[in-house]
Design an enzyme around this catalytic site. Structure first.
Site, short mmCIF file in Angstrom:
data_model
loop_
_atom_site.label_atom_id
_atom_site.label_comp_id
_atom_site.label_asym_id
_atom_site.label_seq_id
_atom_site.Cartn_x
_atom_site.Cartn_y
_atom_site.Cartn_z
N PRO A 356 0.82 -1.22 0.00
CA PRO A 356 0.00 0.00 0.00
C PRO A 356 0.85 1.26 0.00
CG PRO A 356 -0.76 -1.57 1.66
CD PRO A 356 0.55 -2.08 1.16
N GLY A 357 0.36 2.27 -0.69
CA GLY A 357 0.97 3.59 -0.64
C GLY A 357 2.14 3.82 -1.55
N GLY A 359 1.92 4.15 -4.86
CA GLY A 359 1.54 4.93 -6.04
C GLY A 359 0.90 4.14 -7.15
N SER A 678 14.26 -17.68 4.72
CA SER A 678 15.48 -16.93 4.40
C SER A 678 16.36 -16.65 5.61
CB SER A 678 15.12 -15.61 3.71
OG SER A 678 14.38 -14.79 4.58
N LYS A 721 15.46 -5.52 2.14
CA LYS A 721 16.35 -6.02 3.21
C LYS A 721 17.65 -5.21 3.26
CE LYS A 721 14.56 -10.76 3.14
NZ LYS A 721 14.86 -12.18 2.86
#
Length: 802
Positions: A356-357, A359, A678, A721
């Site tokens: 979200p957010g 664009g 991971s 990361k």
């Protein structure tokens, strides 16, 4: 041998009329032969034989044109009427049988035989027939309503079956054949039976006729009422200048002719218009027809906007509105380039996937502006009904087109850009699946003739550019996903957020709050501090809210004191406006620690630095896993331990450690769920460090999956990361060799600040991470106890994937 009573007398042929014995009857006579016969009987004081014609059309009847049974009557009165007509009153006396016709001109002279009736014997059956006749005649009187009261009284006062039958037959409306049948019958009881049958039949006919009359009367009353109200409506509409139904029909017809519609659409609308003409103005069906015609005429069947096919201009528009998002911009520009070379290229379906957010929705607006296309946004979150996509049948109350056709209608062109927002949040139930309805919409080979249930007409969606957005593709059905070209939007780096805030967010908030650039000045350090210390997100929505808060604070200072002309915000005074810093970077230990490794995690709001702690104590070989771990992460811990056991001798670990030592693997912040493979090499390094007492080098972080054979496997989310590592002061990052190609996508600032080590085997990881020179043998088994980390504010409850 019985003597017969045959007499010669004038005869009069009756048309549509029958006279019975003992009855007084008035009727008009028009034929000359009939008038002469009347005069002859009157002058000679003779009886007159009245007999009915078989065919009323015969003007000069002969014997074969007359019935055999008639009535011997006496002429009581002759009255001359204006013209050639004569009105006569006759009195029926006896039944008679026509024996012969002696003379035809100038009037009929016949031989007639008097007929005697069979005597009546009183019986219960006769009484029952009489009572039945009373009942049927009363019913007939109620249904017909044409008889005078004295007729009913005469019937009820008579008990003679023969007279009763004759009187009723004379006074009710019957067919000529039926009346003649009564006249022919000489047995009174049989005659009464026949009249009862005729009365029963007439009553049934009258009941049916009465029902029909009632229905017609009700319909006429309703029609008259509707007509009256309709005329009133016309008058009111004319007074209001709204016209009437006829002008409305003419207006619709003009609109259809002027719209230049496809032939199939025009034929359909004209058909619906003809149906509307037949409907009452205010009926519900007419309202449905008007709504359907209005919607169809509002659809842009042939209207298209002129597309801007200029790659350079489009690039400038995209760059001006968005910072970064290079993959999306490049794909749009490729589409434009191909469109310029091949104008017949059909519409494309692009799926923007990201947190979200970042664009996704706003990039669609920029694309529409760059292409000069009208844009409509369709929110699919929570939609669980297939009719939301395809629409409802127009016969339903409140029916409307589906969201696709409604969006095209709002766009006003047949080649808009439709943004299908939150396609991953489509719902479904046991009744319908909207994702299945979208299969045709998003298929370039099928959507050229998309049929909405409301419109019932094919609409060409092949020129529509579809852009869909999603946060996660796991919930998008595979057939639907195959129809879209997926472009992934990753989280913004801190540097990208800084540029977005300076170029777009802060100027927009200044304008929104009525501030000038000179009234609020923010340094880059202030914006960076706001990004790192007050937001933790992949996009910039929370950052925008924080900038809005700063604008409000500045506006308050400016209006509260006339001496304050400008507000300056930097990294030192930011807490004055936003309060205490909410997020702090991970504080790295100043000395190398045993059994503590910095892992790197990916979350929905970006990357995280996550410690892996291992403690080894004497025990029976138990493996304890804590920290709210998922199944995949637990399996990674077991895989790491199996690898270490297989390499115990080479790593300098006692071979029986799995029997004499208990190992506790812990991930701090236990309230936050964690999962993913991971963290494998981080777990392996931490366990080996704790078992050997060898500290882990400072300023180092790692990410990678480990196999039982010690192979280091690739991972995802490397961009986020590494940004977390950079933000927390890490200098060296160990990554799988297969992720070396992904380093090209990392932000340039991060690449320059970090040292990356690519590895294939876990032995390489251990060689880079462990510092044998700092080994402390005296603390071999308790060296895994880490220093107590500083207290930090609780993080949001979000799943962390290693």
């Amino acid at each position: 041998m019985k003597e017969t009573n045959v007499m010669q007398m004038p005869g009069l042929a009756l048309r549509g009329l029958t006279i019975f014995p003992n009855m007084l009857l008035h009727f008009d006579v028009g034929r000359e032969a009939s008038v002469r016969a009347l005069e002859e009987a009157m002058e000679r004081n003779q009886p007159l034989f009245l007999v009915a014609q078989r065919d009323m059309a015969v003007e000069h009847p002969k014997k074969e044109d007359l019935y055999s049974t008639g009535t011997i009557s006496a002429v009581r009165q002759i009255l001359r009427m204006p013209g050639d007509n004569v009105r006569v009153m006759v009195d029926g006396m006896k039944r008679g049988r026509l024996v012969s016709v002696d003379q035809e001109k100038p009037f009929l002279v016949v031989q007639a035989e008097e007929l005697e009736e069979t005597p009546v014997r009183g019986s219960a059956r006769t009484e029952a027939l009489v009572r039945q006749c009373y009942e049927l005649f009363e019913q007939y009187n109620e249904l017909s309503g044409r008889l005078t009261p004295d007729v009913l009284l005469t019937v009820l006062a008579s008990e003679d079956p023969g007279y009763l039958a004759d009187y009723i037959a004379q006074n009710i409306v019957l067919r000529g054949e039926d009346k003649q049948a009564i006249l022919d019958e000489l047995k009174p009881v049989r005659r009464l039976e026949k009249i009862n049958q005729l009365l029963r039949r007439e009553n049934e006919v009258l009941e049916i006729d009465q029902d029909l009359q009632n229905k017609i009367r009700d319909s006429m009353n309703q029609n008259q009422r509707d007509y009256y109200l309709r005329e009133q409506i016309k008058v009111i509409q004319n007074e209001l200048g709204e016209g009437d139904g006829e002008s409305e029909i003419a207006e619709y017809r003009e609109k259809i002719a002027a719209a230049k519609l496809p032939q199939e659409v025009e034929d359909k609308l004209n058909k619906e218009l003809r149906r509307l003409e037949k409907q009452p103005y205010g009926s519900s069906e007419a309202a449905v027809q008007r709504n359907y015609l209005d919607v169809c005429l509002e659809m842009p069947w042939t209207t298209k906007t002129k597309e801007r096919i200029n790659v350079e201009k489009a690039r400038k528009i995209l760059d001006a509105n968005h910072y970064g998002l290079e993959k999306v911009k490049e794909r749009i520009l490729e589409f434009l380039a191909v469109k310029q070379l091949a104008p017949q290229l059909r519409g494309q379906i692009i799926c923007l996937v990201g947190p979200p957010g970042v664009g996704k929705t706003s990039i669609a607006s920029s694309v529409a502006k760059a292409l000069n296309r009208n844009m409509t946004r369709i929110s699919l979150g929570g939609v669980h009904d297939e009719a939301e996509i395809r629409g409802h049948r127009k016969t339903y109350v409140g029916a409307m087109p589906g969201r696709i056709m409604n969006a095209v209608r709002q766009a006003g062109s047949a080649n808009p850009l439709l943004l299908l927002d939150e396609i991953d949040k489509l719902g479904s139930d046991h009744r319908s699946d909207p994702a299945s309805a979208l299969l045709e919409v998003l298929d370039g080979e099928q959507n050229a003739s998309f049929r909405d249930h409301f419109l019932e007409l094919p609409f060409d969606l092949s020129d529509v550019l579809f852009i869909t957005t999603a946060n996660n593709l796991d919930t998008v059905p595979r057939p639907l996903l195959d129809r879209m070209e997926v472009i992934e939007l990753t989280s913004y780096t801190d540097e990208e957020k800084l540029q977005i805030a300076k170029r777009h967010l802060l100027p927009r908030e200044l304008e929104r709050h009525g501030l000038k650039k000179s009234q609020l000045k923010m340094t880059d350090d202030a914006i960076r501090e706001c990004i790192v210390g007050y937001t933790k997100e992949s996009g910039v929505r929370l950052l925008e809210r924080k900038l809005a808060a700063l604008c409000r604070k500045a506006a308050k200072e400016l209006v509260s004191s006339e001496q304050v002309k400008s507000v300056s915000i930097n990294g030192d005074n930011l807490e004055k406006y936003l309060g205490v810093r909410r997020y702090h970077p991970e504080r790295l230990s100043k000395t190398p620690l045993v059994g503590v490794v910095n892992g790197l995690a990916w979350t929905s709001v970006g990357g995280e630095l996550l410690e892996v702690e291992v403690n080894v104590v004497p025990g029976t070989g138990k493996l304890e896993l804590t920290g709210n771990l998922g199944d995949v992460m637990k399996e990674s811990c077991h895989a790491a331990l199996s690898y270490i056991r297989s390499r115990a001798q080479q790593l300098g670990i006692e071979p029986d450690f799995h029997q004499t030592k208990d190992i506790h693997v812990h991930f701090p912040e236990g309230a936050v769920p964690k999962d993913g493979p991971s963290a494998g090499i981080a777990i392996t390094t931490a366990i080996v460090s704790a078992l050997t007492g060898t500290p882990v080098r400072r300023g180092l972080a790692m990410t990678g999956e480990v196999s039982l054979r010690g192979r280091v496997l690739p991972i995802g989310g490397l961009r986020e990361k590494t940004m977390a590592a950079y933000r927390n002061g890490i200098q060296t990052v160990i990554v799988p060799l297969e992720n070396e190609k992904d380093l090209e996508e990392i932000d340039q600032t991060v690449r320059n600040a970090l040292r990356f080590i690519t590895v294939e085997q876990a032995d390489q990881v251990l060689g880079e991470a462990l510092d044998p020179a700092g080994r402390e043998p005296a603390r071999e088994w308790d060296a895994g106890v880490p220093e107590e980390p500083p207290r930090r504010p609780a993080r949001r409850n979000q799943t962390i994937q290693q």
